[in-house]
Motif scaffolding. Structure first.
Motif, PDB file in Angstrom:
ATOM      1  N   UNK A  93     -13.505  -4.955  46.695  1.00  0.00           N
ATOM      2  CA  UNK A  93     -13.792  -5.457  47.723  1.00  0.00           C
ATOM      3  C   UNK A  93     -14.837  -6.501  48.069  1.00  0.00           C
ATOM      4  N   UNK A  94     -14.654  -7.530  48.918  1.00  0.00           N
ATOM      5  CA  UNK A  94     -15.888  -8.387  48.747  1.00  0.00           C
ATOM      6  C   UNK A  94     -15.741  -9.042  50.372  1.00  0.00           C
ATOM      7  N   UNK A  95     -16.973  -9.250  50.918  1.00  0.00           N
ATOM      8  CA  UNK A  95     -17.170  -9.870  51.895  1.00  0.00           C
ATOM      9  C   UNK A  95     -17.758 -11.238  51.885  1.00  0.00           C
ATOM     10  N   UNK A  96     -17.105 -12.486  52.400  1.00  0.00           N
ATOM     11  CA  UNK A  96     -17.697 -13.670  51.762  1.00  0.00           C
ATOM     12  C   UNK A  96     -17.378 -14.717  52.639  1.00  0.00           C
ATOM     13  N   UNK A  97     -18.324 -15.691  52.645  1.00  0.00           N
ATOM     14  CA  UNK A  97     -17.973 -17.063  53.590  1.00  0.00           C
ATOM     15  C   UNK A  97     -16.828 -17.599  53.053  1.00  0.00           C
ATOM     16  N   UNK A  98     -16.036 -18.048  54.217  1.00  0.00           N
ATOM     17  CA  UNK A  98     -14.855 -18.505  53.564  1.00  0.00           C
ATOM     18  C   UNK A  98     -14.927 -19.879  52.577  1.00  0.00           C
ATOM     19  N   UNK A 158     -16.171 -13.735  63.509  1.00  0.00           N
ATOM     20  CA  UNK A 158     -14.470 -13.580  63.369  1.00  0.00           C
ATOM     21  C   UNK A 158     -14.544 -13.446  61.648  1.00  0.00           C
ATOM     22  N   UNK A 159     -13.183 -12.764  61.265  1.00  0.00           N
ATOM     23  CA  UNK A 159     -13.131 -12.790  59.944  1.00  0.00           C
ATOM     24  C   UNK A 159     -11.396 -12.462  59.762  1.00  0.00           C
ATOM     25  N   UNK A 160     -10.778 -12.804  58.802  1.00  0.00           N
ATOM     26  CA  UNK A 160      -9.546 -12.557  58.220  1.00  0.00           C
ATOM     27  C   UNK A 160      -9.610 -11.495  57.021  1.00  0.00           C
ATOM     28  N   UNK A 161      -8.477 -10.988  56.745  1.00  0.00           N
ATOM     29  CA  UNK A 161      -8.544 -10.145  55.605  1.00  0.00           C
ATOM     30  C   UNK A 161      -7.381 -10.465  54.768  1.00  0.00           C
ATOM     31  N   UNK A 162      -7.587 -10.667  53.380  1.00  0.00           N
ATOM     32  CA  UNK A 162      -6.585 -11.006  52.426  1.00  0.00           C
ATOM     33  C   UNK A 162      -6.555  -9.720  51.277  1.00  0.00           C
ATOM     34  N   UNK A 222     -12.820  -5.792  64.754  1.00  0.00           N
ATOM     35  CA  UNK A 222     -11.620  -6.053  64.213  1.00  0.00           C
ATOM     36  C   UNK A 222     -11.237  -7.333  63.536  1.00  0.00           C
ATOM     37  N   UNK A 223     -10.445  -7.388  62.421  1.00  0.00           N
ATOM     38  CA  UNK A 223     -10.060  -8.563  61.763  1.00  0.00           C
ATOM     39  C   UNK A 223      -9.400  -9.313  63.019  1.00  0.00           C
ATOM     40  N   UNK A 224      -9.491 -10.712  62.706  1.00  0.00           N
ATOM     41  CA  UNK A 224      -8.564 -11.581  63.481  1.00  0.00           C
ATOM     42  C   UNK A 224      -7.135 -11.415  62.712  1.00  0.00           C
ATOM     43  N   UNK A 225      -6.943 -11.517  61.668  1.00  0.00           N
ATOM     44  CA  UNK A 225      -5.534 -11.479  61.181  1.00  0.00           C
ATOM     45  C   UNK A 225      -5.716 -10.610  59.555  1.00  0.00           C
ATOM     46  N   UNK A 247     -11.145 -18.562  59.723  1.00  0.00           N
ATOM     47  CA  UNK A 247     -12.458 -18.033  60.185  1.00  0.00           C
ATOM     48  C   UNK A 247     -13.607 -18.196  59.424  1.00  0.00           C
ATOM     49  N   UNK A 248     -14.591 -17.951  59.636  1.00  0.00           N
ATOM     50  CA  UNK A 248     -16.083 -18.184  58.961  1.00  0.00           C
ATOM     51  C   UNK A 248     -16.207 -17.328  58.034  1.00  0.00           C
ATOM     52  N   UNK A 249     -15.593 -16.000  58.124  1.00  0.00           N
ATOM     53  CA  UNK A 249     -15.754 -15.171  57.110  1.00  0.00           C
ATOM     54  C   UNK A 249     -14.391 -14.583  56.596  1.00  0.00           C
ATOM     55  N   UNK A 250     -14.409 -13.943  55.301  1.00  0.00           N
ATOM     56  CA  UNK A 250     -12.988 -13.372  54.629  1.00  0.00           C
ATOM     57  C   UNK A 250     -13.379 -11.967  53.942  1.00  0.00           C
ATOM     58  N   UNK A 251     -12.696 -11.049  54.257  1.00  0.00           N
ATOM     59  CA  UNK A 251     -12.611  -9.997  53.593  1.00  0.00           C
ATOM     60  C   UNK A 251     -11.518  -9.796  52.434  1.00  0.00           C
ATOM     61  N   UNK A 252     -12.164  -9.861  51.252  1.00  0.00           N
ATOM     62  CA  UNK A 252     -10.702 -10.004  50.166  1.00  0.00           C
ATOM     63  C   UNK A 252     -10.834  -8.665  49.602  1.00  0.00           C
ATOM     64  N   UNK A 253      -9.687  -8.161  49.323  1.00  0.00           N
ATOM     65  CA  UNK A 253      -9.408  -6.632  49.083  1.00  0.00           C
ATOM     66  C   UNK A 253      -8.291  -6.372  48.042  1.00  0.00           C
TER      67      UNK A 253
END
Length: 329
Positions: free
Chosen positions: A174-179, A7-11, A35-38, A79-85
């Motif tokens: 872009x970075x994908x990181x543990x929240x 699970x991951x969210x996007x910011x 797909x992102x959760x949110x 979520x455990x993961x976060x995609x920051x863009x």
């Protein structure tokens, strides 16, 4: 319905001006194999909300500033993961899944796609990068980017296609990181950056280097297919005197904060860092002398000298001295 493997969210941080490139980003996110959760969109206050809406995006008004908007990425995330863009990044359909899998395979905490391939620079570009900014090639050693004692970086000139290498910095779109990791580095401590013009203060290098120096493993994935569409909303490519001056100031202050004055640097390390920076400054000075002569304009040299002087003044202020340690204890 199949349960997603993670699970991951996007910011996303934006000022709402990326237009079609923003739409391409949103559409590519909604096509992901996982797909992102949110999707949270952090819109700088004072800017108009984009009329585009692709799916489940939720807009959050955030204080203007690259660090303010990036630090706000944690808001609402469960979520455990976060995609920051940034707001102008295109993702192939399986890109997030591949980023996650590469990060898990190497037991890393953060991964970034190579959206600025330094190893593909031409000879002329490499020479300019070296003389003007201290950027160097390094013998392939299993690392992607290393921040040198002078505050500049060295890069792997021949990475293996598709591989993910440990890195100390990366491009910021872009970075994908543990929240929990992004929360732990307390990026809000770098709010001081936002008093300067957007895009002038090496904010992406500061962020990735802070993750690394706080003991977390960062990866850079080559040939991930992720594309920075580059909406150019902060006009960083305009070589006005002000931007040239603040870039020079940034060179000094970022070096001072992360390479010289960081709380893991002993006295010997400080002497080495100072010597390395002095040589970097000299090379930059000579380069800008030449460039000012070629362009028949002194602004390239005078902005460089003034920016370094202002940097030295800034790190002596009470404002800067009140900023918490770079390495969080």
């Amino acid at each position: 319905m199949q349960t997603p493997k993670f699970d991951y969210c996007v910011a996303i941080r934006t000022v709402g001006k990326a237009g079609e490139k923003y739409i391409q980003e949103l559409q590519s996110l909604h096509r992901q194999t996982v797909k992102p959760k949110h999707i949270f969109v952090h819109l700088a206050e004072g800017f108009e909300r984009p009329k585009e809406q692709v799916g489940m995006e939720e807009y959050i008004i955030t204080p203007k500033g690259l660090v303010h908007q990036r630090a706000a990425s944690l808001e609402g995330v469960d979520t455990e993961f976060l995609l920051i863009l940034d707001d102008d990044v295109f993702f192939p359909d399986d890109a997030v899944e591949r980023l996650h899998d590469a990060m898990m395979a190497q037991e890393a905490d953060c991964i970034s796609p190579d959206t600025f391939p330094n190893h593909e620079m031409s000879f002329a570009q490499r020479m300019i990068a070296y003389w003007a900014n201290g950027v160097t090639r390094r013998k392939p050693d299993g690392k992607a980017i290393v921040i040198e004692p002078n505050g500049a970086f060295s890069f792997n000139p021949a990475p293996e296609k598709g591989r993910a290498y440990p890195t100390q910095s990366a491009a910021g779109p872009a970075l994908f990181i543990k929240t929990e990791v992004f929360r732990a580095i307390q990026y809000q401590d770098e709010y001081w950056v936002d008093q300067f013009p957007a895009g002038t203060f090496y904010e992406d290098q500061l962020m990735f280097h802070k993750i690394h120096k706080n003991g977390y493993k960062v990866l850079l994935q080559y040939d991930a297919g992720v594309v920075h569409l580059d909406a150019g909303t902060n006009n960083v490519k305009q070589k006005t005197y002000e931007k040239l001056m603040y870039r020079a100031m940034a060179q000094y202050v970022i070096w001072y904060r992360s390479c010289y004055d960081a709380n893991d640097v002993d006295e010997k390390g400080k002497r080495q860092a100072l010597s390395a920076y002095q040589w970097r400054y000299f090379r930059g000075y000579v380069t800008r002398c030449v460039f000012s002569l070629l362009k028949w304009s002194p602004r390239f040299l005078t902005a460089y000298v003034e920016g370094n002087r202002k940097g030295k003044e800034f790190v002596k202020t009470d404002e800067y001295k009140s900023v918490p340690n770079f390495i969080v204890k």
